[in-house]
Design a protein around this motif. Structure first.
Motif, PDB file in Angstrom:
ATOM      1  N   MET A   1     132.521-112.047 -50.115  1.00  0.00           N
ATOM      2  CA  MET A   1     131.593-111.832 -48.978  1.00  0.00           C
ATOM      3  C   MET A   1     132.041-112.649 -47.768  1.00  0.00           C
ATOM      4  N   PRO A   2     132.193-112.020 -46.590  1.00  0.00           N
ATOM      5  CA  PRO A   2     132.525-112.810 -45.394  1.00  0.00           C
ATOM      6  C   PRO A   2     131.361-113.723 -45.037  1.00  0.00           C
ATOM      7  N   PRO A   3     131.626-114.867 -44.375  1.00  0.00           N
ATOM      8  CA  PRO A   3     130.523-115.748 -43.982  1.00  0.00           C
ATOM      9  C   PRO A   3     129.610-115.034 -42.995  1.00  0.00           C
ATOM     10  N   PRO A   4     128.301-115.289 -43.030  1.00  0.00           N
ATOM     11  CA  PRO A   4     127.383-114.579 -42.139  1.00  0.00           C
ATOM     12  C   PRO A   4     127.610-114.964 -40.677  1.00  0.00           C
ATOM     13  N   LEU A   5     127.258-114.043 -39.785  1.00  0.00           N
ATOM     14  CA  LEU A   5     127.322-114.327 -38.348  1.00  0.00           C
ATOM     15  C   LEU A   5     126.030-115.079 -38.020  1.00  0.00           C
ATOM     16  N   GLN A   6     126.101-116.392 -38.008  1.00  0.00           N
ATOM     17  CA  GLN A   6     124.868-117.183 -37.911  1.00  0.00           C
ATOM     18  C   GLN A   6     124.473-117.501 -36.466  1.00  0.00           C
ATOM     19  N   ARG A   7     125.475-117.784 -35.638  1.00  0.00           N
ATOM     20  CA  ARG A   7     125.152-118.203 -34.270  1.00  0.00           C
ATOM     21  C   ARG A   7     125.463-117.036 -33.325  1.00  0.00           C
ATOM     22  N   ILE A   8     124.443-116.553 -32.647  1.00  0.00           N
ATOM     23  CA  ILE A   8     124.590-115.352 -31.807  1.00  0.00           C
ATOM     24  C   ILE A   8     124.438-115.740 -30.338  1.00  0.00           C
ATOM     25  N   GLY A   9     125.364-115.291 -29.516  1.00  0.00           N
ATOM     26  CA  GLY A   9     125.248-115.466 -28.070  1.00  0.00           C
ATOM     27  C   GLY A   9     124.710-114.192 -27.439  1.00  0.00           C
ATOM     28  N   VAL A  10     123.825-114.354 -26.496  1.00  0.00           N
ATOM     29  CA  VAL A  10     123.354-113.204 -25.715  1.00  0.00           C
ATOM     30  C   VAL A  10     123.707-113.511 -24.267  1.00  0.00           C
ATOM     31  N   ALA A  11     124.560-112.690 -23.671  1.00  0.00           N
ATOM     32  CA  ALA A  11     125.026-112.948 -22.303  1.00  0.00           C
ATOM     33  C   ALA A  11     124.352-111.961 -21.366  1.00  0.00           C
ATOM     34  N   GLY A  12     123.450-112.500 -20.548  1.00  0.00           N
ATOM     35  CA  GLY A  12     122.639-111.655 -19.664  1.00  0.00           C
ATOM     36  C   GLY A  12     121.182-111.901 -19.985  1.00  0.00           C
ATOM     37  N   ALA A  13     120.481-112.542 -19.033  1.00  0.00           N
ATOM     38  CA  ALA A  13     119.097-112.971 -19.319  1.00  0.00           C
ATOM     39  C   ALA A  13     118.087-112.152 -18.541  1.00  0.00           C
ATOM     40  N   GLY A  14     118.303-110.822 -18.529  1.00  0.00           N
ATOM     41  CA  GLY A  14     117.293-109.924 -17.972  1.00  0.00           C
ATOM     42  C   GLY A  14     116.318-109.514 -19.069  1.00  0.00           C
ATOM     43  N   ALA A  15     115.686-108.339 -18.874  1.00  0.00           N
ATOM     44  CA  ALA A  15     114.668-107.903 -19.827  1.00  0.00           C
ATOM     45  C   ALA A  15     115.272-107.655 -21.215  1.00  0.00           C
ATOM     46  N   TRP A  16     116.369-106.901 -21.253  1.00  0.00           N
ATOM     47  CA  TRP A  16     116.908-106.508 -22.562  1.00  0.00           C
ATOM     48  C   TRP A  16     117.590-107.682 -23.257  1.00  0.00           C
ATOM     49  N   GLY A  17     118.294-108.520 -22.501  1.00  0.00           N
ATOM     50  CA  GLY A  17     118.930-109.681 -23.110  1.00  0.00           C
ATOM     51  C   GLY A  17     117.890-110.605 -23.740  1.00  0.00           C
ATOM     52  N   THR A  18     116.801-110.819 -23.044  1.00  0.00           N
ATOM     53  CA  THR A  18     115.755-111.701 -23.558  1.00  0.00           C
ATOM     54  C   THR A  18     115.120-111.107 -24.819  1.00  0.00           C
ATOM     55  N   ALA A  19     114.892-109.794 -24.781  1.00  0.00           N
ATOM     56  CA  ALA A  19     114.296-109.134 -25.951  1.00  0.00           C
ATOM     57  C   ALA A  19     115.231-109.226 -27.162  1.00  0.00           C
ATOM     58  N   LEU A  20     116.525-108.999 -26.928  1.00  0.00           N
ATOM     59  CA  LEU A  20     117.483-109.069 -28.041  1.00  0.00           C
ATOM     60  C   LEU A  20     117.625-110.490 -28.573  1.00  0.00           C
ATOM     61  N   ALA A  21     117.509-111.463 -27.681  1.00  0.00           N
ATOM     62  CA  ALA A  21     117.545-112.856 -28.132  1.00  0.00           C
ATOM     63  C   ALA A  21     116.369-113.119 -29.069  1.00  0.00           C
ATOM     64  N   ASN A  22     115.200-112.631 -28.697  1.00  0.00           N
ATOM     65  CA  ASN A  22     114.035-112.793 -29.577  1.00  0.00           C
ATOM     66  C   ASN A  22     114.256-112.091 -30.915  1.00  0.00           C
ATOM     67  N   ALA A  23     114.816-110.889 -30.863  1.00  0.00           N
ATOM     68  CA  ALA A  23     115.027-110.135 -32.109  1.00  0.00           C
ATOM     69  C   ALA A  23     116.001-110.873 -33.023  1.00  0.00           C
ATOM     70  N   ALA A  24     117.080-111.405 -32.436  1.00  0.00           N
ATOM     71  CA  ALA A  24     118.073-112.115 -33.262  1.00  0.00           C
ATOM     72  C   ALA A  24     117.464-113.386 -33.855  1.00  0.00           C
ATOM     73  N   ALA A  25     116.631-114.058 -33.078  1.00  0.00           N
ATOM     74  CA  ALA A  25     115.988-115.274 -33.596  1.00  0.00           C
ATOM     75  C   ALA A  25     115.033-114.914 -34.741  1.00  0.00           C
ATOM     76  N   ARG A  26     114.330-113.810 -34.588  1.00  0.00           N
ATOM     77  CA  ARG A  26     113.423-113.383 -35.657  1.00  0.00           C
ATOM     78  C   ARG A  26     114.180-113.007 -36.923  1.00  0.00           C
ATOM     79  N   ALA A  27     115.434-112.579 -36.732  1.00  0.00           N
ATOM     80  CA  ALA A  27     116.266-112.251 -37.901  1.00  0.00           C
ATOM     81  C   ALA A  27     116.829-113.503 -38.566  1.00  0.00           C
ATOM     82  N   GLY A  28     116.493-114.665 -38.003  1.00  0.00           N
ATOM     83  CA  GLY A  28     116.914-115.924 -38.635  1.00  0.00           C
ATOM     84  C   GLY A  28     118.157-116.538 -38.035  1.00  0.00           C
ATOM     85  N   ARG A  29     118.613-116.014 -36.906  1.00  0.00           N
ATOM     86  CA  ARG A  29     119.839-116.541 -36.305  1.00  0.00           C
ATOM     87  C   ARG A  29     119.517-117.649 -35.297  1.00  0.00           C
ATOM     88  N   GLU A  30     120.515-118.515 -35.059  1.00  0.00           N
ATOM     89  CA  GLU A  30     120.436-119.444 -33.915  1.00  0.00           C
ATOM     90  C   GLU A  30     120.945-118.662 -32.714  1.00  0.00           C
TER      91      GLU A  30
END
Ligand SMILES: NC(=O)C1=CN([C@@H]2O[C@H](COP(=O)(O)OP(=O)(O)OC[C@H]3O[C@@H](n4cnc5c(N)ncnc54)[C@H](O)[C@@H]3O)[C@@H](O)[C@H]2O)C=CC1
Ligand SMILES: O=C(CO)COP(=O)(O)O
Length: 329
Positions: A1-30
Motif C-alpha cells: 500500500m502506498p503511504p496516504p496523501l496526508q497533507r493537502i495544499g489548496v491553492a486559491g482561497a476563493g469560494a471553491w478553494g475554501t470549500a474544498l479545504a473544509n472537505a479535505a479537513a473533514r476527510a481527516g487531512r491536514e
C-alpha cells in the motif's frame, strides 16, 4: 500500500478553494489553504471564516490559511482552485515551491483562451514536473463547505493516482468517484457553464419549465457531440462531471452562470459585475473549437453571439426556434 496523501495544499482561497479545504479537513487531512492576498489570509486566520467569499461558513479545524507559497512544499498533493484563465499563471508561480512529482489537481472549469487548451494541458505546460489530475462535478461551494452531501469525479491518466486522491479527499458527505477519462471530465465542466447561461436566459425570459427541460436535453446533445469529437468517453459525459453538473447549473440562480443568463434574459442587460461566470469566458473558445472540428453547437453559439453583442436575446431565441426540424439523434 502506498503511504496516504496526508497533507493537502489548496491553492486559491476563493469560494471553491475554501470549500474544498473544509472537505479535505473533514476527510481527516491536514490542510494548507494558500491565498495570494496577505490581508485576506490574515482576516481568515483571525476570524476562521472566509467572509468575502463564503460568509457564515466556519473554516474546519485542521485548515491552516497561509499567504506563504513555501508552505505547499511539504504537501503530498495540491488542489489548484483559481479561475480557468488564471490557472496557467498560478501554476507557474507555485510550481517552484512544489516537490517534484506532487499531484496537482485542477478544480477549474473552463478552456484557456488563446491556446484552446483544456485545464490539465495547461498544468502540463505550466508545471511539467507535477502529476496532473482534475476534480469536477455538481457541487456548489456553499453546499460542500457546509458538509451537505455531494458527489464529484476525480480523474487522472496515471494509474492509481485518481484512486489515491479520491481516498485522501473523500468522506461520507463528499463522495469522489475516480476515473482515467481526464478529457471527458474537463470537457463536461467547461461546456456546462456556457449552456447554463442559456438556461438562465430561458428562465429570465420566462419561457416555461418545458423549454427549460428541452434546453438541458439539447444542451447535453451539444456537450456530448463536442466531447466525442475531442476524445471523451460517452459514459463520462453522461456522468457526474457532465450531465450531472449540467443539470445542477441549469437549474438554479445559485449558479453564477445561470444568474448571468437570468439577468441577460430579464433585462437584456449586461454581465452583473463582480461574480465569476466562467461560461462567459469560455464561450468563444468553445464555439471556435467546435466550428474547427465541424461540431454543431447552436445553443453555445447563440450564447456566444449574445455575449459578443452580435445578437440580442430575442434574436438568439428566434434563431434557435427557427432551426429546421430534424431527427433527434
Ligand atoms: N464556486 C463554486 O461553487 C465552484 C467553482 N468551481 C470552479 O472553481 C474555479 C474557481 O472558482 P471560485 O473559487 O468559485 O472563484 P472565486 O471568484 O470565488 O475565487 C477565485 C480565487 O482565485 C484567486 N485568484 C485569481 N487569480 C489568481 C492567481 N493568478 N493566483 C492566485 N490566486 C488567484 C482569487 O484571488 C480568488 O481568491 C472556477 O473555475 C469555478 O468554475 C468549481 C466547482 C464549484
Ligand atoms: O460549477 C459549479 C457547480 O458545480 C458552480 O457553478 P457556477 O460557477 O455557475 O456558480
Amino acid at each position: 500500500m502506498p503511504p496516504p496523501l496526508q497533507r493537502i495544499g489548496v491553492a486559491g482561497a476563493g469560494a471553491w478553494g475554501t470549500a474544498l479545504a473544509n472537505a479535505a479537513a473533514r476527510a481527516g487531512r491536514e490542510v494548507v489553504l494558500w491565498g495570494r492576498d496577505d490581508r485576506a489570509i490574515a482576516a481568515m486566520r483571525a476570524t476562521r471564516e472566509n467572509r468575502p467569499y463564503l460568509p457564515g461558513v466556519a473554516l474546519a479545524d485542521g485548515v491552516e490559511p497561509t499567504a506563504d507559497a513555501e508552505a505547499l512544499a511539504a504537501c503530498d498533493a495540491v488542489l489548484l482552485v483559481v479561475p480557468a484563465q488564471a490557472s496557467r499563471a498560478a501554476a507557474a508561480e507555485l510550481c517552484p515551491h512544489l516537490a517534484p512529482g506532487t499531484p496537482l489537481v485542477t478544480c477549474a472549469k473552463g478552456i484557456e483562451r488563446g491556446t484552446s487548451l483544456f485545464m490539465t494541458q495547461v498544468l502540463a505546460e505550466a508545471c511539467p514536473q507535477a502529476r496532473p489530475a482534475i476534480l469536477s462535478g455538481p457541487s456548489f461551494a456553499v453546499d460542500v463547505a457546509a458538509g451537505l452531501p455531494t458527489a464529484v469525479t476525480l480523474a487522472a491518466r496515471e494509474p492509481g493516482l485518481a484512486e489515491a486522491l479520491a481516498a485522501a479527499l473523500g468522506s461520507s458527505s463528499f463522495r469522489l468517484y475516480h476515473s482515467d477519462d481526464v478529457r471527458g471530465v474537463e470537457i463536461g465542466g467547461a461546456a456546462k457553464n456556457v449552456l447554463a447561461i442559456a438556461a438562465g436566459i430561458v428562465g429570465g425570459r420566462a419561457l416555461g419549465a418545458s423549454a427549460a427541460a428541452a434546453l438541458i436535453a439539447r444542451g447535453f446533445a451539444e456537450l456530448a457531440r463536442f466531447g466525442r469529437a475531442f476524445g471523451a468517453r460517452p459514459e463520462t459525459l453522461a456522468g457526474l462531471s457532465g450531465l450531472g453538473d449540467l443539470i445542477l447549473t441549469c437549474s438554479t440562480a445559485q449558479s453564477r452562470n445561470y444568474a448571468l443568463g437570468l439577468s441577460l434574459g430579464r433585462e437584456g442587460g449586461l454581465h452583473p459585475a463582480g461574480k465569476l461566470a466562467e461560461g462567459a469566458l469560455t464561450a468563444r473558445v468553445l464555439v471556435a473549437m467546435a466550428q474547427a472540428q465541424g461540431v454543431e453547437m447552436p445553443i453555445a453559439a447563440a450564447v456566444e453571439a449574445v455575449l459578443a453583442g452580435h445578437w440580442n436575446v430575442d434574436q438568439a431565441i428566434g434563431s434557435l426556434l427557427a432551426r429546421p426540424q430534424k431527427a433527434e439523434l
